[in-house]
Design a protein around this motif. Sequence first.
Motif, PDB file in Angstrom:
ATOM      1  N   THR A   2       0.847  -1.182   0.000  1.00 36.91           N
ATOM      2  CA  THR A   2       0.000   0.000   0.000  1.00 36.91           C
ATOM      3  C   THR A   2       0.885   1.235   0.000  1.00 36.91           C
ATOM      4  OG1 THR A   2      -1.553  -1.231   1.334  1.00 36.91           O
ATOM      5  CG2 THR A   2      -1.878   1.135   1.206  1.00 36.91           C
ATOM      6  N   ALA A  32       6.175  -0.906   2.336  1.00 35.85           N
ATOM      7  CA  ALA A  32       4.723  -0.734   2.475  1.00 35.85           C
ATOM      8  C   ALA A  32       4.427   0.448   3.384  1.00 35.85           C
ATOM      9  CB  ALA A  32       4.090  -1.995   3.054  1.00 35.85           C
ATOM     10  N   TYR A  34       1.109   2.178   5.769  1.00 37.11           N
ATOM     11  CA  TYR A  34      -0.221   2.029   6.362  1.00 37.11           C
ATOM     12  C   TYR A  34      -0.560   3.323   7.080  1.00 37.11           C
ATOM     13  CZ  TYR A  34       0.877  -2.799   5.422  1.00 37.11           C
ATOM     14  OH  TYR A  34       1.243  -3.962   4.798  1.00 37.11           O
ATOM     15  N   SER A 128      -8.073  -3.042   8.643  1.00 36.39           N
ATOM     16  CA  SER A 128      -7.531  -3.216   7.306  1.00 36.39           C
ATOM     17  C   SER A 128      -6.017  -3.160   7.356  1.00 36.39           C
ATOM     18  CB  SER A 128      -8.069  -2.114   6.393  1.00 36.39           C
ATOM     19  OG  SER A 128      -7.446  -2.181   5.145  1.00 36.39           O
ATOM     20  N   GLY A 129      -5.359  -4.227   6.969  1.00 38.97           N
ATOM     21  CA  GLY A 129      -3.900  -4.253   6.894  1.00 38.97           C
ATOM     22  C   GLY A 129      -3.190  -4.664   8.157  1.00 38.97           C
ATOM     23  N   GLU A 131      -3.186  -7.420  10.013  1.00 34.93           N
ATOM     24  CA  GLU A 131      -2.574  -8.747   9.949  1.00 34.93           C
ATOM     25  C   GLU A 131      -1.376  -8.731   8.997  1.00 34.93           C
ATOM     26  OE1 GLU A 131      -1.746 -12.265  11.312  1.00 34.93           O
ATOM     27  OE2 GLU A 131      -3.454 -11.127  12.060  1.00 34.93           O
ATOM     28  N   GLU A 132      -1.499  -7.978   7.918  1.00 39.28           N
ATOM     29  CA  GLU A 132      -0.411  -7.892   6.935  1.00 39.28           C
ATOM     30  C   GLU A 132       0.835  -7.242   7.534  1.00 39.28           C
ATOM     31  OE1 GLU A 132       0.405  -5.513   2.812  1.00 39.28           O
ATOM     32  OE2 GLU A 132      -1.614  -6.286   3.145  1.00 39.28           O
ATOM     33  N   TRP A 133       0.696  -6.051   8.159  1.00 44.17           N
ATOM     34  CA  TRP A 133       1.883  -5.397   8.707  1.00 44.17           C
ATOM     35  C   TRP A 133       2.411  -6.151   9.910  1.00 44.17           C
ATOM     36  CZ3 TRP A 133       1.521  -3.813  13.673  1.00 44.17           C
ATOM     37  CH2 TRP A 133       0.338  -3.264  14.154  1.00 44.17           C
ATOM     38  N   SER A 135       2.374  -9.481  10.425  1.00 42.73           N
ATOM     39  CA  SER A 135       3.154 -10.646   9.973  1.00 42.73           C
ATOM     40  C   SER A 135       4.462 -10.216   9.314  1.00 42.73           C
ATOM     41  CB  SER A 135       2.328 -11.532   9.044  1.00 42.73           C
ATOM     42  OG  SER A 135       1.969 -10.845   7.884  1.00 42.73           O
ATOM     43  N   GLU A 136       4.457  -9.093   8.621  1.00 44.13           N
ATOM     44  CA  GLU A 136       5.695  -8.594   8.000  1.00 44.13           C
ATOM     45  C   GLU A 136       6.710  -8.188   9.069  1.00 44.13           C
ATOM     46  OE1 GLU A 136       8.654  -7.435   5.401  1.00 44.13           O
ATOM     47  OE2 GLU A 136       6.936  -8.733   5.098  1.00 44.13           O
TER      48      GLU A 136
END
Length: 149
Positions: A2, A32, A34, A128-129, A131-133, A135-136
């Motif tokens: 993003t 990325a 956020y 939104s996002g 879980e993505e950030w 895990s990264e």
Amino acid sequence: MTRPTPRSRHDELLLARISAAAGRERIGRRRATYAGVAQSTHAPPAPVRWLRGLLAFARCGRPSASRSAEARLDLYEHGLTVAVKGRIHVVRYATTAAFQENTPTARIYTLTDVEGKRVVLIGRPGDSGAEEWGSEIRRALTHASETSD
């Protein structure tokens, strides 16, 4: 990944300051971004700042009258930046102290920035996002600890 396009002169200046801070600390290329809305809180001896939505930056305290501010988390190859109310914190994965706590309502990451200050990121279920950030960051911290041994 993003990458919001800067919408205003203020956004452009913030991006420039974030990029300069990341460059000074040599944390690599941005991976990325956020964005979220912040709630600022204060209490002695350390101020607290909560990012609503995607993440939170905190230091423990009680809420103040200030309720909103622009906030932003940027993930890089070797670290991350957290910008809240114009202040930019840089965290280097290889040198941070990192703790993770899971609660029924949030996953909390406590990191140490390059100046030795505590930075807390809070991911809430359904954000939104988050879980993505989350895990990264976990992946990057694991990789950094494996390569430093």
